[in-house]
Design a protein around this motif. Structure first.
Motif, PDB file in Angstrom:
ATOM      1  N   PHE A 182       0.528   7.458  -6.025  1.00 40.97           N
ATOM      2  CA  PHE A 182      -0.636   8.309  -6.274  1.00 40.97           C
ATOM      3  C   PHE A 182      -0.438   9.751  -5.777  1.00 40.97           C
ATOM      4  N   TYR A 183       0.162   9.868  -4.582  1.00 41.33           N
ATOM      5  CA  TYR A 183       0.119  11.185  -3.927  1.00 41.33           C
ATOM      6  C   TYR A 183       1.460  11.930  -3.853  1.00 41.33           C
ATOM      7  N   LEU A 184       2.589  11.227  -3.993  1.00 40.09           N
ATOM      8  CA  LEU A 184       3.889  11.923  -3.900  1.00 40.09           C
ATOM      9  C   LEU A 184       4.549  11.906  -5.275  1.00 40.09           C
ATOM     10  N   ARG A 185       4.134  12.815  -6.109  1.00 41.88           N
ATOM     11  CA  ARG A 185       4.538  12.788  -7.517  1.00 41.88           C
ATOM     12  C   ARG A 185       6.041  12.997  -7.708  1.00 41.88           C
ATOM     13  N   LYS A 186       6.717  13.606  -6.719  1.00 35.78           N
ATOM     14  CA  LYS A 186       8.148  13.907  -6.911  1.00 35.78           C
ATOM     15  C   LYS A 186       9.043  12.710  -6.602  1.00 35.78           C
ATOM     16  N   VAL A 187       8.515  11.707  -5.939  1.00 29.24           N
ATOM     17  CA  VAL A 187       9.346  10.552  -5.548  1.00 29.24           C
ATOM     18  C   VAL A 187       9.513   9.596  -6.737  1.00 29.24           C
ATOM     19  N   GLY A 188      10.781   9.173  -6.964  1.00 21.05           N
ATOM     20  CA  GLY A 188      11.086   8.307  -8.109  1.00 21.05           C
ATOM     21  C   GLY A 188      11.178   6.835  -7.741  1.00 21.05           C
ATOM     22  N   GLY A 189      11.470   6.005  -8.732  1.00 19.31           N
ATOM     23  CA  GLY A 189      11.484   4.552  -8.591  1.00 19.31           C
ATOM     24  C   GLY A 189      12.522   4.031  -7.612  1.00 19.31           C
ATOM     25  N   ASN A 190      13.776   4.573  -7.675  1.00 19.12           N
ATOM     26  CA  ASN A 190      14.838   4.055  -6.806  1.00 19.12           C
ATOM     27  C   ASN A 190      14.505   4.259  -5.331  1.00 19.12           C
ATOM     28  N   ALA A 191      14.021   5.449  -4.999  1.00 19.33           N
ATOM     29  CA  ALA A 191      13.716   5.776  -3.597  1.00 19.33           C
ATOM     30  C   ALA A 191      12.624   4.853  -3.052  1.00 19.33           C
ATOM     31  N   VAL A 192      11.569   4.652  -3.830  1.00 23.03           N
ATOM     32  CA  VAL A 192      10.459   3.831  -3.329  1.00 23.03           C
ATOM     33  C   VAL A 192      10.844   2.347  -3.272  1.00 23.03           C
TER      34      VAL A 192
ATOM     35  N   PHE B  24      14.702   9.412   1.161  1.00 19.09           N
ATOM     36  CA  PHE B  24      15.679   8.980   0.148  1.00 19.09           C
ATOM     37  C   PHE B  24      15.637   9.888  -1.075  1.00 19.09           C
ATOM     38  N   GLN B  25      14.451  10.343  -1.436  1.00 19.66           N
ATOM     39  CA  GLN B  25      14.322  11.216  -2.596  1.00 19.66           C
ATOM     40  C   GLN B  25      15.052  12.533  -2.337  1.00 19.66           C
ATOM     41  N   LYS B  26      14.908  13.042  -1.104  1.00 20.74           N
ATOM     42  CA  LYS B  26      15.587  14.299  -0.750  1.00 20.74           C
ATOM     43  C   LYS B  26      17.095  14.104  -0.760  1.00 20.74           C
ATOM     44  N   LEU B  27      17.540  12.979  -0.157  1.00 22.80           N
ATOM     45  CA  LEU B  27      18.980  12.695  -0.089  1.00 22.80           C
ATOM     46  C   LEU B  27      19.580  12.537  -1.485  1.00 22.80           C
ATOM     47  N   SER B  28      18.855  11.869  -2.351  1.00 19.79           N
ATOM     48  CA  SER B  28      19.380  11.633  -3.709  1.00 19.79           C
ATOM     49  C   SER B  28      19.525  12.937  -4.490  1.00 19.79           C
ATOM     50  N   LYS B  29      18.690  13.922  -4.180  1.00 19.83           N
ATOM     51  CA  LYS B  29      18.797  15.229  -4.855  1.00 19.83           C
ATOM     52  C   LYS B  29      20.045  15.975  -4.406  1.00 19.83           C
ATOM     53  N   LYS B  30      20.387  15.788  -3.075  1.00 24.09           N
ATOM     54  CA  LYS B  30      21.581  16.490  -2.551  1.00 24.09           C
ATOM     55  C   LYS B  30      22.833  15.888  -3.172  1.00 24.09           C
TER      56      LYS B  30
ATOM     57  N   LEU C 214       0.841  -1.202   0.000  1.00 24.52           N
ATOM     58  CA  LEU C 214       0.000   0.000   0.000  1.00 24.52           C
ATOM     59  C   LEU C 214       0.877   1.253   0.000  1.00 24.52           C
ATOM     60  N   GLY C 215       1.963   1.214   0.792  1.00 28.84           N
ATOM     61  CA  GLY C 215       2.876   2.360   0.834  1.00 28.84           C
ATOM     62  C   GLY C 215       3.387   2.704  -0.558  1.00 28.84           C
ATOM     63  N   ILE C 216       3.744   1.687  -1.334  1.00 25.60           N
ATOM     64  CA  ILE C 216       4.239   1.919  -2.705  1.00 25.60           C
ATOM     65  C   ILE C 216       3.157   2.629  -3.536  1.00 25.60           C
TER      66      ILE C 216
END
Lengths: 40, 560
Positions: B504-514, B554-560, B497-499
């Motif tokens: 559905f709701y966190l459009r900025k998060v990519g495949g690797n992070a999830v 993880f998405q935030k960290l990957s951007k840094k 469900l988390g995936i």
């Protein structure tokens, strides 16, 4: 314009249906509370 | 079972199977075989969704649970209507617009191939095991009635369901669900009426409820917040919401049902119908168990409901101890009966003080009686370490076969079979479609014809059927089956469900992070379960929240 009006109408109808579902849930929980208290 | 019962049973089963085969004849395309050509109306969708969830376990375990544990299990379903609303708003429009066969196809469009495959794999793992348990449940019936080894009944049941599912595909499954649920509802009302009818003449329906209530069986609502209490208002609303959202939104056995709707609105109406009916239906099934409990306050209750185990005990070296316990049980029950009669008189006289005092006496008598039952269970385990010492799954079955009139027995056994066929068929169908659409078509054979994929789906159905039969053979060690299925679901549903929530709701998060978050969350959930950190319903919440939180981090960290 007509399509927009239709969509809004459909959305409003569905909002009412969702409100009905949630209302029924609240009523069921309340009735179960009364039921539990009565026969305890 | 009498000849008439066998006749009723065979006629009901064959009629339903024949109807399903007739309705699905000539299905050759993928769309037809997996999604019933997306042409079903809302009531078909609604009944199909309900029949998929209400397995034989529902009709075997739930009355048993009502008998032993009271009505508190109904709270488990409080989150269901909420989940239906969220599904109607978010999930259904997206799945319909993307024209997907499985829920996991969407994840590749949103993230990447590996996230799709991971989610599909987690689904196959938990659904494969759960479907095995749903094959096991009705096998108990034949085993007990015919007095043959459960191994043979599991294999026979499994083979029947496999052949039916392979032939009919989704079209047959959905058409038979409608008929199955109609018969099931009618039979349940009949069963409830008969239980009340079998009570002594001076005992009414409300008297039976008073008796059960004084013995803490009418505990339908517990408002206290306790993380370690399996069923209360809060675990039902919050934990149940996450579990039901995950089950209906991400489990292909359910997604495959409402994707058969002829439009978004038809699919939505089907789920709304489920949201309105499910809690009253579950309450009613548990209440039948409670009424059976009241019935046995006036009739000799078996010390252990699984006859096979008590017969083994009678012929063992523990036979003398067993007989002593049986007579102690009869004495305890005789005293309990006198307390019950006192209570009925007090209720009729509307004497509140007498009701309270006899209620207290009754609870003590009940505790004594339970203590003897517990000793018998220990003796059964001593006699045979591999014995099934939990008899809750046998309670309703024993009552039906010993107390109900000829003809009704066959009908009630038939509804248990019908329910089993409905949910097992949905399970096998979804396992096969996910295997073919998400693995075979995606990884092994891209660009094949419809005929190739239909043939592969049929073969996958066979293979999963065999896997489920093997699982069923080991299912007898899992205690209460309905809880076993829900615990198993809770281990995986939260992560899945988390995936989907992230998708559905966190459009900025990519495949690797999830993907990484899902792996970590799953390890954590299994660890939390093994260490018994919390009641199982909360595992759904934990798994889902961990995926969401880690994905964002993880998405935030990957951007840094």
């Amino acid at each position: 314009m007509n399509e927009e009006h239709h969509n809004t109408k459909v959305d409003t109808t569905w909002a009412k249906i969702y409100a009905l579902v949630l209302g029924v849930l609240v009523v069921i929980i309340f009735l179960l509370y009364i039921f539990t208290q009565h026969f305890q | 079972m009498s000849g008439i019962d066998w006749l009723v049973l065979c006629f009901t089963l064959l009629s339903i199977i024949g109807y399903g085969i007739y309705k699905s004849r000539g299905t050759k395309s993928m769309q037809g075989y997996l999604l019933a050509d997306r042409q079903l109306p809302w009531y078909h969708v609604g009944f199909s969704v309900m029949a998929t969830q209400a397995s034989a376990i529902t009709f075997l375990s739930a009355p048993g649970q009502g008998y032993t544990d009271g009505l508190r299990f109904v709270q488990f379903y409080f989150g269901l209507p909420l989940a239906m609303v969220v599904l109607c708003i978010t999930f259904i429009p997206i799945f319909h617009k993307l024209n997907v066969y499985t829920a996991y196809e969407y994840l590749e469009k949103r993230f990447d191939g590996k996230t799709r495959l991971l989610t599909a794999f987690l689904f196959l793992l938990q659904r494969g095991l759960s479907t095995g348990i749903t094959i096991y449940a009705p096998a108990i019936i034949l085993s007990t009635i015919l007095g043959i080894d459960i191994l043979y009944t599991i294999v026979a049941n499994g083979v029947l369901v496999i052949s039916y599912t392979v032939y009919g595909g989704t079209k047959a499954v959905s058409h038979t669900h409608l008929l199955q649920m109609s018969i099931i509802f009618a039979s349940l009302f009949l069963a409830a009426w008969l239980v009340v009818h079998l009570l002594p003449e001076n005992v009414s329906f409300t008297d039976a409820l008073h008796i059960a209530g004084k013995m803490n069986k009418l505990n339908a609502l517990d408002t206290e917040f306790d993380l370690n209490n399996r069923y209360n208002l809060w675990s039902g609303l919050i934990g149940g919401f996450f579990l039901q959202l995950s089950y209906f939104g991400t489990d292909q056995s359910q997604v495959g049902r409402y994707l058969t709707g002829s439009s978004i609105n038809q699919s939505r109406m089907g789920l709304v119908m489920n949201g309105l009916i499910k809690i009253p239906m579950q309450f009613f099934i548990l209440l039948i168990g409670v009424l059976v409990f009241s019935f046995y306050q006036f009739h000799q209750e078996p010390v252990f409901f699984n006859k096979v185990e008590t017969e083994k005990l009678q012929h063992s070296s523990y036979s003398k101890e067993y007989q002593e316990l049986q007579s102690a049980f009869q004495k305890a029950n005789a005293y309990k009966l006198s307390c019950v009669n006192e209570l009925v008189e007090a209720v009729h006289a509307k004497n509140k003080t007498a009701i309270e005092s006899t209620g207290h006496k009754l609870q003590i008598a009940e505790a004594q009686s339970r203590a003897v039952k517990k000793q018998v269970q220990v003796l059964i385990e001593k006699n045979n370490a591999l014995a099934d010492s939990n008899d809750s799954n046998y309670i309703f079955l024993r009552f039906v076969t010993e107390q109900l009139p000829v003809g009704v027995v066959g009908l009630l056994i038939a509804i248990i079979f019908l329910a089993a066929m409905g949910s097992t068929a949905s399970g096998l169908n979804s396992l096969a479609s996910t295997t073919v659409i998400d693995f075979y078509k995606r990884v092994i054979k891209k660009g094949g014809s419809d005929a190739d994929y239909v043939s592969a789906t049929r073969k996958a159905t066979y293979a999963w059927g065999v896997f489920c039969i093997i699982t069923a053979i080991y299912a007898s060690k899992l205690g209460n089956l309905i809880e076993a299925v829900n615990i198993l679901g809770s281990l995986f549903y939260g992560t899945i469900l988390g995936i989907f929530i992230v998708a559905f709701y966190l459009r900025k998060v990519g495949g690797n992070a999830v993907f990484i978050s899902a792996l970590i969350a799953e390890v954590f959930v299994v660890g939390a379960w093994l260490m018994e950190l919390t009641a199982f319903l909360w595992l759904n919440v934990i798994g889902c929240l961990l995926v969401v939180i880690f994905s964002m981090a993880f998405q935030k960290l990957s951007k840094k």
